[in-house]
Design a protein around this motif. Structure first.
Motif, PDB file in Angstrom:
ATOM      1  N   GLU A  38       0.852  -1.180   0.000  1.00  0.00           N
ATOM      2  CA  GLU A  38       0.000   0.000   0.000  1.00  0.00           C
ATOM      3  C   GLU A  38       0.890   1.233   0.000  1.00  0.00           C
ATOM      4  O   GLU A  38       2.040   1.190   0.421  1.00  0.00           O
ATOM      5  CB  GLU A  38      -0.946   0.007   1.195  1.00  0.00           C
ATOM      6  CG  GLU A  38      -0.254  -0.067   2.528  1.00  0.00           C
ATOM      7  CD  GLU A  38      -1.215  -0.321   3.680  1.00  0.00           C
ATOM      8  OE1 GLU A  38      -2.389  -0.635   3.438  1.00  0.00           O
ATOM      9  OE2 GLU A  38      -0.778  -0.184   4.831  1.00  0.00           O
ATOM     10  N   LEU A  39       0.345   2.326  -0.487  1.00  0.00           N
ATOM     11  CA  LEU A  39       1.088   3.586  -0.543  1.00  0.00           C
ATOM     12  C   LEU A  39       0.770   4.398   0.707  1.00  0.00           C
ATOM     13  O   LEU A  39      -0.388   4.509   1.113  1.00  0.00           O
ATOM     14  CB  LEU A  39       0.702   4.370  -1.797  1.00  0.00           C
ATOM     15  CG  LEU A  39       1.044   3.681  -3.120  1.00  0.00           C
ATOM     16  CD1 LEU A  39       0.358   4.376  -4.283  1.00  0.00           C
ATOM     17  CD2 LEU A  39       2.550   3.625  -3.311  1.00  0.00           C
ATOM     18  N   ILE A  40       1.808   4.961   1.306  1.00  0.00           N
ATOM     19  CA  ILE A  40       1.655   5.729   2.533  1.00  0.00           C
ATOM     20  C   ILE A  40       2.062   7.178   2.267  1.00  0.00           C
ATOM     21  O   ILE A  40       3.115   7.440   1.694  1.00  0.00           O
ATOM     22  CB  ILE A  40       2.542   5.144   3.670  1.00  0.00           C
ATOM     23  CG1 ILE A  40       2.250   3.657   3.888  1.00  0.00           C
ATOM     24  CG2 ILE A  40       2.389   5.946   4.958  1.00  0.00           C
ATOM     25  CD1 ILE A  40       0.840   3.357   4.353  1.00  0.00           C
ATOM     26  N   ALA A  41       1.230   8.118   2.722  1.00  0.00           N
ATOM     27  CA  ALA A  41       1.527   9.547   2.571  1.00  0.00           C
ATOM     28  C   ALA A  41       2.630   9.942   3.542  1.00  0.00           C
ATOM     29  O   ALA A  41       2.557   9.632   4.734  1.00  0.00           O
ATOM     30  CB  ALA A  41       0.276  10.378   2.827  1.00  0.00           C
TER      31      ALA A  41
ATOM     32  N   GLY B  44      -5.338   0.239  -8.515  1.00  0.00           N
ATOM     33  CA  GLY B  44      -4.248  -0.652  -8.867  1.00  0.00           C
ATOM     34  C   GLY B  44      -4.313  -1.942  -8.068  1.00  0.00           C
ATOM     35  O   GLY B  44      -4.815  -1.962  -6.945  1.00  0.00           O
ATOM     36  N   GLU B  45      -3.787  -3.004  -8.650  1.00  0.00           N
ATOM     37  CA  GLU B  45      -3.690  -4.300  -7.979  1.00  0.00           C
ATOM     38  C   GLU B  45      -2.407  -4.366  -7.148  1.00  0.00           C
ATOM     39  O   GLU B  45      -2.362  -4.986  -6.098  1.00  0.00           O
ATOM     40  CB  GLU B  45      -3.699  -5.413  -9.032  1.00  0.00           C
ATOM     41  CG  GLU B  45      -3.735  -6.794  -8.470  1.00  0.00           C
ATOM     42  CD  GLU B  45      -5.071  -7.144  -7.832  1.00  0.00           C
ATOM     43  OE1 GLU B  45      -5.073  -8.019  -6.952  1.00  0.00           O
ATOM     44  OE2 GLU B  45      -6.093  -6.552  -8.206  1.00  0.00           O
ATOM     45  N   PHE B  46      -1.344  -3.710  -7.653  1.00  0.00           N
ATOM     46  CA  PHE B  46      -0.044  -3.652  -6.990  1.00  0.00           C
ATOM     47  C   PHE B  46       0.409  -2.196  -6.993  1.00  0.00           C
ATOM     48  O   PHE B  46      -0.116  -1.385  -7.759  1.00  0.00           O
ATOM     49  CB  PHE B  46       0.981  -4.531  -7.729  1.00  0.00           C
ATOM     50  CG  PHE B  46       0.547  -5.956  -7.845  1.00  0.00           C
ATOM     51  CD1 PHE B  46       0.735  -6.843  -6.798  1.00  0.00           C
ATOM     52  CD2 PHE B  46      -0.065  -6.413  -9.008  1.00  0.00           C
ATOM     53  CE1 PHE B  46       0.323  -8.157  -6.904  1.00  0.00           C
ATOM     54  CE2 PHE B  46      -0.483  -7.721  -9.124  1.00  0.00           C
ATOM     55  CZ  PHE B  46      -0.289  -8.599  -8.064  1.00  0.00           C
ATOM     56  N   PHE B  47       1.417  -1.896  -6.145  1.00  0.00           N
ATOM     57  CA  PHE B  47       1.825  -0.496  -6.001  1.00  0.00           C
ATOM     58  C   PHE B  47       3.340  -0.354  -6.029  1.00  0.00           C
ATOM     59  O   PHE B  47       4.067  -1.215  -5.530  1.00  0.00           O
ATOM     60  CB  PHE B  47       1.251   0.092  -4.709  1.00  0.00           C
ATOM     61  CG  PHE B  47      -0.234  -0.021  -4.659  1.00  0.00           C
ATOM     62  CD1 PHE B  47      -1.032   0.869  -5.358  1.00  0.00           C
ATOM     63  CD2 PHE B  47      -0.840  -1.044  -3.957  1.00  0.00           C
ATOM     64  CE1 PHE B  47      -2.406   0.748  -5.351  1.00  0.00           C
ATOM     65  CE2 PHE B  47      -2.213  -1.178  -3.947  1.00  0.00           C
ATOM     66  CZ  PHE B  47      -3.000  -0.283  -4.640  1.00  0.00           C
TER      67      PHE B  47
END
Length: 161
Positions: free
Chosen positions: A69-72, A83-86
């Motif tokens: 997951e993407l973290i701010a 998206g399925e992947f990041f």
């Protein structure tokens, strides 16, 4: 050599060194952090390309990580992105604001990339203390290449189909 002569020689060396330091300007590139001015995307044979356009300054060091997951940056909040992947990409030194704190990137902080085969979305996930962070949402986990180009400065992210 007498103590007086040594002291005079040391004082002369200090004065000359100080004079040289006073007239030697610090390079503008050392003072300037490149600022992101645009994000471009394009489909190429075999890969999707995302380009971060940067202003003048030293070319940043870049790296990427495949993440769940993407973290701010700063808040630690999850950045929800299609998206399925990041893929999390960082560039240092780089920013998305000028010295006065004004944004240098006028575009959206998140957007879909419907014209690409693998990259589904792009997000600016951080702009903090000389580090610019970008997240990509992708359909499939494929090889990624991240590099910089200069004249003008750019960060290039290639994601295979």
């Amino acid at each position: 050599m007498t103590i007086t002569l040594r002291r005079a020689l040391a004082a002369t060396v200090l004065m000359v060194t100080g004079a040289i330091a006073a007239v030697t300007p610090v390079s503008a590139a050392a003072q300037q952090i490149p600022a992101m001015t645009g994000i471009r995307t394009g489909q190429n044979p075999g890969f999707d390309r995302v380009v971060l356009d940067l202003s003048a300054g030293p070319a940043p060091a870049v790296r990427y990580d495949l993440v769940d997951e993407l973290i701010a940056d700063g808040s630690g909040e999850i950045v929800w992105l299609t998206g399925e992947f990041f893929i999390a990409v960082t560039a240092t030194p780089a920013a998305a604001h000028d010295d006065a704190g004004n944004p240098t990137y006028p575009g959206p902080q998140k957007f879909r990339t419907r014209n690409l085969r693998n990259v589904m979305a792009v997000a600016v996930t951080g702009d903090y203390e000389g580090t610019l962070s970008i997240g990509l949402g992708v359909r499939s986990r494929t090889p990624v290449t991240v590099f910089t180009l200069t004249s003008p400065n750019r960060v290039v992210i290639d994601v295979r189909h």
